[in-house]
Design a protein around this motif. Structure first.
Motif, PDB file in Angstrom:
ATOM      1  N   THR A  18     -67.092  75.342 -42.468  1.00 55.57           N
ATOM      2  CA  THR A  18     -65.773  75.869 -42.105  1.00 55.57           C
ATOM      3  C   THR A  18     -64.646  75.320 -42.967  1.00 55.57           C
ATOM      4  O   THR A  18     -63.567  75.912 -43.008  1.00 55.57           O
ATOM      5  CB  THR A  18     -65.455  75.541 -40.632  1.00 55.57           C
ATOM      6  N   THR A  58     -62.828  78.696 -35.191  1.00 52.13           N
ATOM      7  CA  THR A  58     -63.024  79.442 -36.432  1.00 52.13           C
ATOM      8  C   THR A  58     -63.552  80.836 -36.134  1.00 52.13           C
ATOM      9  O   THR A  58     -64.505  80.999 -35.381  1.00 52.13           O
ATOM     10  CB  THR A  58     -64.024  78.701 -37.346  1.00 52.13           C
ATOM     11  N   GLY A  67     -61.228  79.363 -45.574  1.00 50.05           N
ATOM     12  CA  GLY A  67     -62.524  78.955 -45.053  1.00 50.05           C
ATOM     13  C   GLY A  67     -63.634  79.253 -46.033  1.00 50.05           C
ATOM     14  O   GLY A  67     -63.652  78.719 -47.135  1.00 50.05           O
TER      15      GLY A  67
END
Length: 224
Positions: free
Chosen positions: A8, A121, A200
């Protein structure tokens, strides 16, 4: 048996970006502060002591629990060339990996423009072909997995009738139009990839290829 996790941390992080906003133990370097009685000796920064003759304690970012939202794009264009069925396979794979860190991770479905704000996320599986304002659609923390069919990446150079499944419009195309499409697609993929890597991770998967090796190769998934 090898275990995996979803990566992430931004591949191209902004200058000064940190993994956590609070100090603690067990994360990455945060800052140095003067040593105080009671600090653990193993946290003393001996290199700073060698340079200054003063004791400093190393502070680290506090580890944060990973949270994930897996979202599968179900727009009309995803229903072409087996993309939706393949995207389902990818989504199930990533959901299983996410649940190892976040037992509350769930699989959501719908069009990207209908995404609702949420914690953690966002893992978005989409063909990314909708003309959306992607910088506004994608949140600050995102893992973008773009799914495309081989024929979309390399269409045949022949005359055909192209139909837009989103608008219903039809357009005759030939070799010149196909070349223009390929150039526009290349520029679009490059921009979308850069945007995702700043926020990301990003991977481009072709329908039919084994998803796990491709995700590992492109840095979206990594061994624990």
């Amino acid at each position: 048996m090898t275990r995996y996790r979803i990566a992430t941390k931004p591949y191209f992080p902004y200058p000064g970006e940190r993994l956590a906003r609070r100090k603690g133990l067990g994360g990455e370097f945060y800052e140095l502060r003067p040593y105080a009685p009671g600090d653990e000796v193993r946290r003393v920064h001996w290199r700073a002591y060698a340079k200054t003759g003063r004791l400093y304690t190393r502070l680290e970012t506090a580890p944060e629990r990973s949270r994930f939202r897996i979202h599968l794009d179900e727009s009309e264009s995803m229903r072409l060339f087996g993309k939706l069925a393949y995207g389902e396979e990818v989504a199930r794979l990533l959901l299983g990996i996410a649940c190892q860190e976040d037992a509350l991770a769930r699989l959501e479905r719908g069009r990207p423009e209908a995404l609702r704000p949420g914690r953690g996320t966002l893992v978005l599986i989409t063909d990314g072909l909708d003309p959306l304002p992607w910088p506004r659609v994608l949140p600050r923390r995102v893992v973008l997995v773009q799914v495309l069919a081989p024929v979309e990446l390399s269409p045949p150079l022949e005359t055909a009738l192209l139909k837009d499944v989103e608008t219903g419009e039809s357009l005759p195309v030939g070799p010149e139009e196909v070349k223009a499409y390929q150039k526009a697609l290349e520029e679009h993929l490059k921009a979308l990839r850069l945007l995702a890597l700043l926020r990301g991770r990003y991977a481009l998967l072709k329908v039919g290829e084994p998803p796990l090796p491709a995700l590992l190769r492109q840095g979206v998934v990594e061994p624990l």
